[in-house]
Design an enzyme around this catalytic site. Structure first.
Site, mmCIF file in Angstrom:
data_model
loop_
_atom_site.group_PDB
_atom_site.id
_atom_site.type_symbol
_atom_site.label_atom_id
_atom_site.label_comp_id
_atom_site.label_asym_id
_atom_site.label_seq_id
_atom_site.Cartn_x
_atom_site.Cartn_y
_atom_site.Cartn_z
ATOM 1 N N ARG A 124 -4.601 23.089 -6.745
ATOM 2 C CA ARG A 124 -4.493 24.527 -6.982
ATOM 3 C C ARG A 124 -3.237 24.776 -7.818
ATOM 4 O O ARG A 124 -2.478 23.844 -8.078
ATOM 5 C CB ARG A 124 -4.444 25.308 -5.664
ATOM 6 C CG ARG A 124 -3.202 25.051 -4.833
ATOM 7 C CD ARG A 124 -3.184 25.920 -3.571
ATOM 8 N NE ARG A 124 -1.932 25.750 -2.844
ATOM 9 C CZ ARG A 124 -1.681 26.262 -1.644
ATOM 10 N NH1 ARG A 124 -2.595 26.987 -1.024
ATOM 11 N NH2 ARG A 124 -0.527 26.073 -1.050
ATOM 12 N N ASN A 162 -0.698 34.355 -5.495
ATOM 13 C CA ASN A 162 -0.151 33.718 -4.300
ATOM 14 C C ASN A 162 1.142 32.989 -4.626
ATOM 15 O O ASN A 162 1.173 32.174 -5.541
ATOM 16 C CB ASN A 162 -1.156 32.699 -3.731
ATOM 17 C CG ASN A 162 -0.803 32.258 -2.322
ATOM 18 O OD1 ASN A 162 -0.650 33.099 -1.432
ATOM 19 N ND2 ASN A 162 -0.665 30.965 -2.111
ATOM 20 N N GLU A 163 2.184 33.299 -3.903
ATOM 21 C CA GLU A 163 3.443 32.550 -3.992
ATOM 22 C C GLU A 163 3.813 32.211 -5.437
ATOM 23 O O GLU A 163 3.922 31.046 -5.821
ATOM 24 C CB GLU A 163 3.360 31.291 -3.123
ATOM 25 C CG GLU A 163 3.173 31.629 -1.655
ATOM 26 C CD GLU A 163 3.268 30.428 -0.713
ATOM 27 O OE1 GLU A 163 2.971 29.309 -1.146
ATOM 28 O OE2 GLU A 163 3.641 30.621 0.442
ATOM 29 N N GLU A 314 2.655 35.285 5.906
ATOM 30 C CA GLU A 314 2.186 33.946 6.295
ATOM 31 C C GLU A 314 3.248 33.255 7.130
ATOM 32 O O GLU A 314 4.436 33.266 6.788
ATOM 33 C CB GLU A 314 1.944 33.061 5.064
ATOM 34 C CG GLU A 314 0.699 33.371 4.276
ATOM 35 C CD GLU A 314 0.497 32.333 3.169
ATOM 36 O OE1 GLU A 314 0.847 31.154 3.386
ATOM 37 O OE2 GLU A 314 0.020 32.710 2.099
ATOM 38 N N GLU A 362 -6.356 21.523 3.546
ATOM 39 C CA GLU A 362 -5.487 21.948 4.653
ATOM 40 C C GLU A 362 -6.198 21.822 6.001
ATOM 41 O O GLU A 362 -5.948 22.600 6.918
ATOM 42 C CB GLU A 362 -4.981 23.368 4.383
ATOM 43 C CG GLU A 362 -4.131 23.376 3.108
ATOM 44 C CD GLU A 362 -3.392 24.678 2.846
ATOM 45 O OE1 GLU A 362 -2.166 24.704 3.011
ATOM 46 O OE2 GLU A 362 -4.054 25.664 2.462
ATOM 47 N N PHE A 364 -5.804 19.833 8.364
ATOM 48 C CA PHE A 364 -4.958 19.537 9.518
ATOM 49 C C PHE A 364 -3.826 20.553 9.700
ATOM 50 O O PHE A 364 -2.869 20.311 10.413
ATOM 51 C CB PHE A 364 -4.421 18.104 9.428
ATOM 52 C CG PHE A 364 -5.530 17.087 9.532
ATOM 53 C CD1 PHE A 364 -6.293 16.983 10.688
ATOM 54 C CD2 PHE A 364 -5.848 16.268 8.446
ATOM 55 C CE1 PHE A 364 -7.340 16.068 10.777
ATOM 56 C CE2 PHE A 364 -6.894 15.358 8.528
ATOM 57 C CZ PHE A 364 -7.646 15.250 9.695
ATOM 58 N N HIS A 365 -3.945 21.685 9.029
ATOM 59 C CA HIS A 365 -2.964 22.768 9.206
ATOM 60 C C HIS A 365 -3.426 23.618 10.384
ATOM 61 O O HIS A 365 -4.614 23.897 10.531
ATOM 62 C CB HIS A 365 -2.916 23.605 7.926
ATOM 63 C CG HIS A 365 -1.743 24.531 7.835
ATOM 64 N ND1 HIS A 365 -1.593 25.635 8.639
ATOM 65 C CD2 HIS A 365 -0.660 24.520 7.005
ATOM 66 C CE1 HIS A 365 -0.466 26.263 8.307
ATOM 67 N NE2 HIS A 365 0.116 25.607 7.322
HETATM 68 C C1 GLA Z 1 1.388 28.609 1.615
HETATM 69 C C2 GLA Z 1 0.124 29.108 0.952
HETATM 70 C C3 GLA Z 1 -1.068 29.022 1.841
HETATM 71 C C4 GLA Z 1 -1.079 27.741 2.630
HETATM 72 C C5 GLA Z 1 0.190 27.621 3.405
HETATM 73 C C6 GLA Z 1 0.239 26.380 4.280
HETATM 74 O O1 GLA Z 1 2.062 29.596 2.262
HETATM 75 O O2 GLA Z 1 0.261 30.413 0.476
HETATM 76 O O3 GLA Z 1 -2.219 29.122 1.035
HETATM 77 O O4 GLA Z 1 -1.211 26.659 1.760
HETATM 78 O O5 GLA Z 1 1.259 27.551 2.499
HETATM 79 O O6 GLA Z 1 1.409 26.316 5.043
#
Ligand code: GLA
Ligand code: ZN
Length: 674
Positions: A124, A162-163, A314, A362, A364-365
Site C-alpha cells: 500500500r 490515510n496517515e 486509531e 494485517e 495477526f493485528h
Molecule cells: C496504521 C494504519 C492502519 C493499520 C494500523 C496497524 O495506523 O492507518 O491502516 O495498518 O496502522 O497498526
C-alpha cells in the site's frame, strides 16, 4: 456540522456529530467479509456501544474495480445497515492505496525511493503525489464518493486518505520540488545563498540540476533536506486539498485526516486550518509503556487544533503486528489508554480495526472483535469500555484549560534530525518529554503549541528543544517574561534561522538579552556526564550535553564542576520586571529537571490539581472533570479537592475516591471547592 450546545443542555456537544456523547468505534473494512458477517458486525457493534466507524480507507479496488466503473451496491448496503443501527460513519477517500490497474495503465503513478527504485503494487502507499494520472484518479473517486454519499444520513465525517507523509523522489516530484523552490526562494542564486551551496562545490548553474535529496555518497546539504521536508509536507497537503475540496463541494460534513503524533512526515501546524477535526493514530507499546510520552502526544494534537477536542482515530485493542515482537495490551492498559486520550481532550476513541482480518497483510493485528469471536476477554473489555464511555457524555466538547505551554514545531524537529550535528544523543522529542513529564506527574494541564502561537493565556512557557526559529517567533517568545510570565528555555536553542543557517555571534542569538546569557560553544559530554553544583538542588550529574555560556546580569542557579567548565554557569535565571527567564544549558537528571520545572511552575502561580497524588496514579484535568488512572496493582485512595461525583460510578466520600488496582475514575469537581 456540530451544533452549539443550547442553554437547555448544559453539556457541550462533541466535535463531530453535535451529540452530547463521546465517539467510540474503529476502522471497519467489511469488504473482506461476506454479507452475513456484516449483520453480525452491526449487532455486536451496538452491544459494544460503538457509534462511529471508519469505512473505506482501503476500499478503492472494491469501489472502482476497473477505471471509471463504480460498484456501490456493497457500500450502499453497509452504510444503510450502519445507519439503521444508529452507528455513524467516518467515510474515507481511498487514496492511500490505488488498485493495481492504475500502475498497469500508468506506471508513473507508483512512487520512487531515494535510490531510484520504483515501488511495486502488492502493498500500500505506493503512490506518487505528483503523477497527473494518480491525481486525476484520486479526484475522480473522491468526487464520486462525495456525490453519492454526502447526503447519506450515516455519514458524519469525511476521512481523507490515510496517515499522510509519504515521500517520492521521481522526476515528476523533482519538477514539483523545483517549482516549490522557485516559489520559496525566487531566483536560483537566492536558492544557492539559502542552501549555502558554495561549500563543497554544490553551486547550481541551472534549475534542472536541482533534485530531491536522492541517494548520494555522503551527507546531503542540510538546507536541501529541510526544504525537501517542507516540500513533502506541502505536497501531501496539496493532495489532501484536492480531495477535501470535492467533499466540501458536496455538503457540509466535517473533514479530517489521521495524523501520527510526532511523525516527521508532515508539518501538522501548517495543515491545521484545512481540517475541521484533528485526528491522531497512536500505538502505545504495551511491552514498554510510556504513558507520559502518550500524554505529551495527546497534548500536541490538542494544540494542533488550537485546543479544540480531537479524535484518537486509531489505536490497538491488543497487539499490533508490525513490531518485531508483539506483546498485547492488557484490558487495563486498553481502558487507561482510551481514558487518557479523553482526559487530554479527545472526543472519541477508536481502533484499528473492528474485526480481525483472517487474510491479508494485517491478519495477526488485534481488533475489537478478535478471531476467536465475541465470547473472549478482549471483546468483553471492549464492551465494558463502551459502557464506561457511555457515561462520559458530559465531557464531550469540553476543553482542557492550560496556563502552561510547551513549545514545539516540525521545522525544529526536522533540523534536530539532520545529519552531521553536534550530537545524535540530544533528541528533540526526548527533551520535550523530559520537560513535559513534571506536568504529567502533577496532573497540571499543559498545551503543546507552535512558537508563533498567541501566548497571552500562558503564565509559563517552556521551550525544551527549539533549535530553529524565525526572528518573529523568537520575539514572540521573548515577550513572555516582559509581560510578567515565566519563560524556561532548554539547551541548543535558537541555533538556526528558518533556512537552517547558523545564527552567528553569542547564542542563543535572539534570546541572549532576555535570558542574560552569552553562549560560546556547545560541548557534548563524554560518557559519565559532568558534575553540577547548585545551592537550590544540591549536587548532581548532568548528561549528554553542556555549553560554555557567560552570565550577564543574571543569577547562576547551578554551575558545572568538571568537563573543562569548572565554576561556569549551567542553569540560570534572570528577573525581567515581574517575569522570569530561565536557561538550562545541559541535560539534568529527571528528578532535578522536575524540580527546575516545578520551581518555574510555582513562580508562574501554577498548582497541582490533586495535591499529594500517590505515585502510580495519573491525574489529568479536562473542564470540570479530574481523570484518575491507577496503573498500580494496589488499591489507592485519592482526595480530590471539590470532588462531587465519579461519572464512572465509584463512591466519592468527603472528596475521597477509592481506586481499585488498575482502577479509573472521572471525578466531577465543583469550581467552588477547588
Ligand atoms: C496504521 C494504519 C492502519 C493499520 C494500523 C496497524 O495506523 O492507518 O491502516 O495498518 O496502522 O497498526
Ligand atoms: Zn513522484
Amino acid at each position: 456540522m456540530p451544533t452549539p450546545s443550547s442553554p437547555a443542555n448544559p453539556f457541550p456537544a462533541n466535535v463531530v456529530t453535535g451529540r452530547h456523547e463521546l465517539l467510540y468505534g474503529g476502522d471497519y473494512n467489511p469488504e473482506q467479509w461476506p454479507r452475513e458477517v456484516w449483520r453480525e458486525d452491526v449487532a455486536l457493534m451496538r452491544e459494544a456501544g460503538v457509534n462511529l466507524v471508519t469505512v473505506g480507507v482501503f476500499s478503492w479496488a472494491s469501489i472502482e474495480p476497473e477505471p471509471g466503473r463504480f460498484t456501490w451496491d456493497w457500500l450502499d448496503e453497509v452504510l444503510d445497515l450502519l445507519h439503521a443501527a444508529g452507528i455513524g460513519v467516518d467515510l474515507a477517500t481511498p487514496s492511500a492505496s490505488a488498485p493495481p490497474w492504475l500502475a498497469r495503465f500508468h506506471p508513473e503513478t507508483s512512487s520512487v525511493d531515494a535510490a531510484g527504485v520504483r515501488m511495486s503494487v502488492g502493498s500500500r502507499n505506493h503512490f506518487c503525489p505528483s503523477a497527473p494520472a494518480y491525481r486525476d484518479a484520486v479526484v475522480t473517486v473522491a468526487r464520486a464518493l462525495a456525490e453519492r454519499y454526502a447526503d447519506h444520513p450515516a455519514v458524519e465525517l469525511w476521512h481523507v486518505g490515510n496517515e499522510f507523509g509519504q515521500t517520492c523522489f521521481c522526476d515528476l516530484c523533482a519538477d514539483a520540488f523545483r517549482d516549490w523552490l522557485r516559489a520559496r526562494h525566487g531566483a536560483l542564486d537566492r536558492l544557492d545563498e539559502a542552501w549555502g551551496t558554495t561549500f563543497w562545490s554544490q553551486r547550481y548553474a541551472d534549475w534542472s540540476e536541482v533534485v530531491p535529496p536522492r541517494a548520494a555518497p555522503y551527507v546531503h546539504n542540510p538546507a536541501q533536506l529541510l526544504d525537501f521536508r517542507r516540500f513533502t509536507s506541502d505536497r501531501m497537503l496539496d493532495l489532501y486539498r484536492l480531495q477535501a475540496v470535492e467533499l466540501r463541494r458536496a455538503g457540509d460534513v466535517p473533514v479530517t485526516t489521521n495524523f501520527m503524533g510526532f511523525f516527521p512526515g508532515v508539518d501538522q501546524h501548517s495543515w491545521a486550518a484545512d481540517l475541521d477535526v484533528v485526528s491522531d493514530d497512536h500505538y502505545a507499546d504495551p511491552e514498554h509503556p510510556t504513558p507520559a510520552r502518550t500524554a505529551l502526544t495527546h497534548d500536541l494534537l490538542r494544540g494542533v487544533g488550537k485546543g479544540r477536542p480531537w479524535l484518537l482515530l486509531e489505536q490497538a485493542a491488543g497487539a499490533v503486528s508490525w513490531r518485531p515482537h508483539n506483546v498485547p495490551k492488557s484490558p487495563v492498559q486498553m481502558l487507561q489508554d482510551s481514558l487518557r486520550a479523553v482526559a487530554h481532550g479527545a472526543d472519541g476513541v477508536c481502533y484499528f480495526q473492528w474485526r480481525a482480518s483472517a487474510a491479508g497483510s494485517e491478519q495477526f493485528h488485534s481488533a475489537m472483535l478478535p478471531h476467536a469471536g465475541p465470547d473472549t476477554r478482549l471483546h468483553r473489555a471492549v464492551r465494558h469500555q463502551g459502557a464506561l464511555l457511555g457515561r462520559l457524555g458530559p465531557v464531550a466538547g469540553t476543553r482542557v484549560a492550560a496556563r502552561a505551554a510547551l513549545v514545539f514545531d516540525w521545522p525544529s524537529l526536522w533540523a534536530s534530525e539532520l545529519p552531521a550535528r553536534p550530537s545524535e544523543r540530544l533528541r528533540a522529542t526526548d527533551q520535550l518529554e523530559a520537560y513535559h513529564r513534571p506536568f504529567w506527574e502533577d496532573g497540571i494541564p499543559v498545551d503543546v503549541v507552535p512558537p508563533g502561537a498567541d501566548l497571552d493565556a500562558y503564565d509559563l512557557v517552556v521551550v525544551p528543544a527549539l533549535q530553529l526559529v524565525s526572528d518573529d517567533d523568537a520575539a514572540n517568545l521573548a515577550r513572555v517574561p516582559a509581560r510578567g510570565g515565566v519563560l524556561l528555555v532548554g539547551p541548543f536553542a535558537a541555533v538556526q534561522d528558518p533556512t537552517g543557517r547558523v545564527r552567528t555571534g553569542p547564542f542563543p542569538g535572539p534570546w541572549t538579552e532576555v535570558l542574560g546569557v552569552a553562549g560560546e560553544d556547545w560541548r557534548p559530554l563524554p560518557e559519565g556526564g559532568v558534575r553540577v553544583r547548585s545551592e537550590a538542588w544540591g549536587e548532581f550529574i548532568a548528561d549528554t550535553w553542556s555549553e560554555r555560556v557567560v552570565a550577564r546580569d543574571t543569577d547562576v542557579l547551578a554551575a558545572y564542576a568538571g568537563a573543562g567548565l569548572d565554576g561556569e554557569p549551567a542553569i540560570l535565571r534572570r528577573s525581567v520586571g515581574d517575569g522570569e527567564a530561565w536557561y538550562v544549558s545541559t541535560v539534568p537528571p529527571s528528578d532535578v529537571l522536575g524540580r527546575v520545572v516545578r520551581d518555574c511552575a510555582r513562580a508562574a502561580g501554577l498548582a497541582a490539581p490533586v495535591p499529594g497524588l500517590p505515585a502510580g496514579v495519573e491525574a489529568a484535568v479536562r473542564g470540570d472533570v479530574v481523570f484518575l488512572l491507577n496503573a498500580d496493582d494496589v488499591a489507592r485512595d485519592v482526595t480530590v479537592p471539590g470532588a462531587v461525583e465519579d461519572l464512572l460510578g465509584a463512591a466519592v466520600v468527603d472528596g475521597r475516591v477509592g481506586l481499585e488496582p488498575g482502577g479509573v475514575a472521572a471525578v466531577r469537581v465543583s469550581p467552588a471547592g477547588r
